[in-house]
Design a protein around this motif. Structure first.
Motif, PDB file in Angstrom:
ATOM      1  N   ARG A   1      39.629  33.527  35.237  1.00 39.02           N
ATOM      2  CA  ARG A   1      38.221  33.183  35.009  1.00 39.02           C
ATOM      3  C   ARG A   1      37.856  31.853  35.660  1.00 39.02           C
ATOM      4  NH1 ARG A   1      34.482  33.792  34.605  1.00 39.02           N
ATOM      5  NH2 ARG A   1      33.342  33.528  32.664  1.00 39.02           N
ATOM      6  N   SER A   2      38.819  30.955  35.727  1.00 43.61           N
ATOM      7  CA  SER A   2      38.549  29.665  36.371  1.00 43.61           C
ATOM      8  C   SER A   2      38.345  29.810  37.870  1.00 43.61           C
ATOM      9  CB  SER A   2      39.693  28.680  36.096  1.00 43.61           C
ATOM     10  OG  SER A   2      40.849  29.000  36.865  1.00 43.61           O
ATOM     11  N   GLN A   3      38.815  30.933  38.421  1.00 44.27           N
ATOM     12  CA  GLN A   3      38.685  31.173  39.860  1.00 44.27           C
ATOM     13  C   GLN A   3      37.499  32.066  40.208  1.00 44.27           C
ATOM     14  OE1 GLN A   3      41.066  29.565  41.942  1.00 44.27           O
ATOM     15  NE2 GLN A   3      41.399  28.652  39.918  1.00 44.27           N
ATOM     16  N   ILE A   4      36.886  32.653  39.191  1.00 44.15           N
ATOM     17  CA  ILE A   4      35.787  33.596  39.410  1.00 44.15           C
ATOM     18  C   ILE A   4      34.484  32.946  38.944  1.00 44.15           C
ATOM     19  CG2 ILE A   4      34.843  35.856  38.798  1.00 44.15           C
ATOM     20  CD1 ILE A   4      37.757  36.730  38.187  1.00 44.15           C
ATOM     21  N   PRO A   5      33.502  32.787  39.804  1.00 42.75           N
ATOM     22  CA  PRO A   5      32.235  32.191  39.384  1.00 42.75           C
ATOM     23  C   PRO A   5      31.591  33.003  38.252  1.00 42.75           C
ATOM     24  CG  PRO A   5      32.368  32.307  41.779  1.00 42.75           C
ATOM     25  CD  PRO A   5      33.532  33.080  41.258  1.00 42.75           C
TER      26      PRO A   5
ATOM     27  N   ALA B   1      46.174  44.234  33.616  1.00 45.88           N
ATOM     28  CA  ALA B   1      45.911  44.130  32.174  1.00 45.88           C
ATOM     29  C   ALA B   1      45.051  42.937  31.765  1.00 45.88           C
ATOM     30  CB  ALA B   1      47.224  44.115  31.400  1.00 45.88           C
ATOM     31  N   PRO B   2      45.158  41.760  32.409  1.00 45.48           N
ATOM     32  CA  PRO B   2      44.293  40.652  31.962  1.00 45.48           C
ATOM     33  C   PRO B   2      42.801  40.949  32.094  1.00 45.48           C
ATOM     34  CG  PRO B   2      46.110  39.816  33.290  1.00 45.48           C
ATOM     35  CD  PRO B   2      46.143  41.304  33.412  1.00 45.48           C
ATOM     36  N   LEU B   3      42.439  41.924  32.921  1.00 44.34           N
ATOM     37  CA  LEU B   3      41.030  42.265  33.123  1.00 44.34           C
ATOM     38  C   LEU B   3      40.638  43.519  32.360  1.00 44.34           C
ATOM     39  CD1 LEU B   3      40.756  41.439  36.932  1.00 44.34           C
ATOM     40  CD2 LEU B   3      40.090  40.019  34.995  1.00 44.34           C
ATOM     41  N   ARG B   4      41.340  43.767  31.255  1.00 42.76           N
ATOM     42  CA  ARG B   4      41.053  44.930  30.416  1.00 42.76           C
ATOM     43  C   ARG B   4      39.562  45.026  30.094  1.00 42.76           C
ATOM     44  NH1 ARG B   4      44.387  47.126  26.359  1.00 42.76           N
ATOM     45  NH2 ARG B   4      45.719  45.280  26.477  1.00 42.76           N
ATOM     46  N   GLY B   5      38.979  46.185  30.384  1.00 46.17           N
ATOM     47  CA  GLY B   5      37.613  46.481  29.972  1.00 46.17           C
ATOM     48  C   GLY B   5      36.513  45.926  30.845  1.00 46.17           C
TER      49      GLY B   5
ATOM     50  N   GLU C   1      53.021  34.720  37.995  1.00 44.15           N
ATOM     51  CA  GLU C   1      53.030  34.587  36.540  1.00 44.15           C
ATOM     52  C   GLU C   1      51.966  35.468  35.869  1.00 44.15           C
ATOM     53  OE1 GLU C   1      51.671  30.366  37.926  1.00 44.15           O
ATOM     54  OE2 GLU C   1      52.731  32.095  38.789  1.00 44.15           O
ATOM     55  N   ASP C   2      50.886  35.762  36.584  1.00 42.00           N
ATOM     56  CA  ASP C   2      49.884  36.680  36.047  1.00 42.00           C
ATOM     57  C   ASP C   2      50.418  38.116  36.016  1.00 42.00           C
ATOM     58  OD1 ASP C   2      47.884  34.608  35.855  1.00 42.00           O
ATOM     59  OD2 ASP C   2      47.673  34.757  38.030  1.00 42.00           O
ATOM     60  N   ILE C   3      51.179  38.459  37.051  1.00 45.72           N
ATOM     61  CA  ILE C   3      51.811  39.780  37.087  1.00 45.72           C
ATOM     62  C   ILE C   3      52.803  39.912  35.936  1.00 45.72           C
ATOM     63  CG2 ILE C   3      53.231  41.352  38.453  1.00 45.72           C
ATOM     64  CD1 ILE C   3      50.514  40.931  39.707  1.00 45.72           C
ATOM     65  N   TYR C   4      53.600  38.879  35.715  1.00 44.21           N
ATOM     66  CA  TYR C   4      54.569  38.905  34.611  1.00 44.21           C
ATOM     67  C   TYR C   4      53.855  39.093  33.278  1.00 44.21           C
ATOM     68  CZ  TYR C   4      58.188  37.516  31.329  1.00 44.21           C
ATOM     69  OH  TYR C   4      59.084  37.504  30.276  1.00 44.21           O
ATOM     70  N   ALA C   5      52.837  38.306  33.038  1.00 44.52           N
ATOM     71  CA  ALA C   5      52.119  38.375  31.762  1.00 44.52           C
ATOM     72  C   ALA C   5      51.532  39.764  31.541  1.00 44.52           C
ATOM     73  CB  ALA C   5      51.011  37.324  31.739  1.00 44.52           C
TER      74      ALA C   5
ATOM     75  N   GLU D   1      46.412  33.317  28.706  1.00 44.12           N
ATOM     76  CA  GLU D   1      46.501  32.221  29.671  1.00 44.12           C
ATOM     77  C   GLU D   1      46.213  32.718  31.085  1.00 44.12           C
ATOM     78  OE1 GLU D   1      50.415  30.696  29.086  1.00 44.12           O
ATOM     79  OE2 GLU D   1      49.889  29.570  27.265  1.00 44.12           O
ATOM     80  N   SER D   2      46.684  33.920  31.387  1.00 45.44           N
ATOM     81  CA  SER D   2      46.410  34.502  32.694  1.00 45.44           C
ATOM     82  C   SER D   2      44.912  34.739  32.881  1.00 45.44           C
ATOM     83  CB  SER D   2      47.177  35.821  32.835  1.00 45.44           C
ATOM     84  OG  SER D   2      46.862  36.457  34.054  1.00 45.44           O
TER      85      SER D   2
END
Length: 480
Positions: free
Chosen positions: A459-463, A94-98, A123-127, A453-454
């Motif tokens: 995004r901080s990990q993806i160039p 879900a955090p990468l919707r669209g 925590e990303d899975i939970y969110a 937040e997730s």
């Protein structure tokens, strides 16, 4: 449809329902709805009342007497139907919707599964799971199958299950792990530990367990052991099948040989299987989960409702992933109907004839999205239709917009004219979770904050360059 102000008297001491009327768990009476029961023996009932007491649909009928402490929802002009059931969604994404609305299946595998999936923390899975459950209930999807193949560690699985138990709605946790090199994770103790710690085994609890097992590497020993593990524990299983170029008839034959296929086995997609494979599926009673938006846009193959209908295979609907799909069952139903009918017309016209009748009816599609989904999860004895004695998973659609009036064909209206913005009231297990278009007792701001937040972390990990390539994919551009 009108909702009278909270606290107004409504006969026999009952009160017309405002949001505060539901806090005490009092009975709920829907007054004068058009009830689309999805019960084959009842059909569509105009100007009908439905009484909910506790978790259960107590009665359905004309001019029911309101219990003295009932909260009455005036539903004249509204449609009341059983909640939608989604039998396959990768909620962890879900955090990468669209991000992948223009992706093909190959790009989905390359970008999300190979490159970015391993970045997800528990925590990303939970969110993601929490947000998806809130969204689903808001949209009238009262049961969601969390096809959790992002559960690459026990901690990831625990986080996914925590969210399902803490969020509103009914859920099925389908334990998967696409990141493992084989299916040894199924039998290494982690599933047994989760089963013992979190799931009572009662089929009517709000969160239940199944296995999400993909037979990617063929008829291997670890696949045989994983399938036997599920059979020994009487756990339902779901498997991606018939995805073009990846999973073909050999997988179906292997599942048949191991005695795995049964009415509790759900095959997702089945979009590129042969007639022989469909004969096996029909003979064993296994079921399908159709994700038409994904199948049509990602390239897994054509939505398999035509073959399912020919061979008598039960169908449910699912929304797959919001990385590229809508997450909306109204859109999912329309995509299913459109795909089936387009293919039927094409085949007829290729034969030099015009199609005389649409073989797939709106009523069929609505059944896929409700009772069919309940059946695929083995829950059709408790949800999926508005039947006295079943659990009260209900959705009421308001129809006061100009584009929604009049309603001449209730099932057709739901499939082709309604949308998630029409969802006025939602009950799960008798609990009112949405009324007058507003969620009740659900912390939407927390859900949004967690998933935001997730996304910030991911995004901080993806160039940036990699992110832009994924947003605007071109031929030859990959995540590597």
């Amino acid at each position: 449809m009108e909702n009278t102000a909270s606290g107004t008297e409504s006969g026999s001491g009952a009160v017309t329902a405002g949001d505060d009327a539901f806090a005490s768990g009092r009975p709920v009476l829907f007054r004068g709805a058009t009830v689309v029961t999805m019960d084959p023996g009842a059909g569509v009932l105009p100007d009908t009342d439905v009484l909910v007491r506790g978790t259960t649909i107590e009665s359905v009928g004309k001019a029911l007497e309101a219990p003295a402490d009932a909260a009455v929802i005036e539903a004249a002009g509204a449609l009341l139907l059983p909640g939608f059931v989604d039998t396959h969604r990768h909620m962890w994404q879900a955090p990468l919707r669209g991000i992948g609305v223009d992706w093909t299946m190959a790009q989905y595998i390359e970008w999300l599964m190979i490159k970015w999936g391993p970045l997800f923390r528990p925590e990303d899975i939970y969110a993601a799971n929490y947000m998806t459950m809130v969204e689903a209930v808001n949209d009238g999807i009262t049961t969601v199958t969390d096809w959790s193949h992002g559960s690459r560690t026990p901690e990831h699985a625990d986080a996914a299950v925590d969210a399902l138990f803490e969020a509103p709605g009914r859920a099925r946790f389908a334990y998967g792990n696409v990141f493992a090199p084989d299916l040894g994770w199924v039998v290494d103790g982690r599933v047994d530990q989760l089963l013992k710690a979190r799931f009572s085994g009662r089929p009517d609890q709000l969160v239940t367990l199944q296995m999400a097992v993909d037979i990617i590497y063929g008829p291997t020993d670890d696949a045989r052991e994983a399938l036997k593990f599920a059979r020994d524990r009487d756990l339902p299983v779901s498997t991606h099948a018939g995805s073009f170029g990846l999973l073909g008839d050999e997988q179906i034959k292997f599942l048949q040989e191991t005695g795995s296929l049964s009415p509790s086995y759900t095959l997702v997609h089945a979009s590129s299987l042969s007639d022989d494979a469909f004969r096996i599926i029909a003979e064993t009673g296994a079921q399908l989960s159709i994700s038409a938006e994904s199948e049509l846009n990602g390239g897994m193959g054509y939505a398999a409702t035509t073959q399912a209908r020919r061979f008598g295979v039960p169908v449910s609907l699912s929304l797959d992933t919001e990385v590229w799909g809508s997450g909306d069952m109204f859109s999912g139903m329309r995509a299913t109907a459109n795909a089936d009918r387009a293919l039927a017309h094409l085949h007829s016209q290729q034969g030099g004839e015009a199609l005389a009748i649409n073989p797939l009816r709106a009523q069929d599609v609505l059944e896929y999205a409700t009772l069919g989904g309940a059946r695929a999860l083995g829950l059709d004895g408790i949800i999926g239709s508005i039947t006295p004695g079943k659990r009260a998973d209900l959705v009421m659609l308001r129809l006061d917009a100009p584009a929604k009036t009049p309603v001449n064909n209730p099932a057709g209206h739901i499939v082709f004219h309604a949308g998630r913005g029409d969802v006025d009231t939602v009950l799960v297990d008798g609990r009112v979770l949405k009324h007058r278009g507003t969620l009740i007792g659900v912390d939407q701001s927390r859900a949004r904050r967690l998933v935001d937040e997730s996304l910030q972390y991911l995004r901080s990990q993806i160039p940036d360059e990699e992110w832009e390539q994924a947003l605007n994919p071109s031929a030859g551009a990959t995540a590597s």
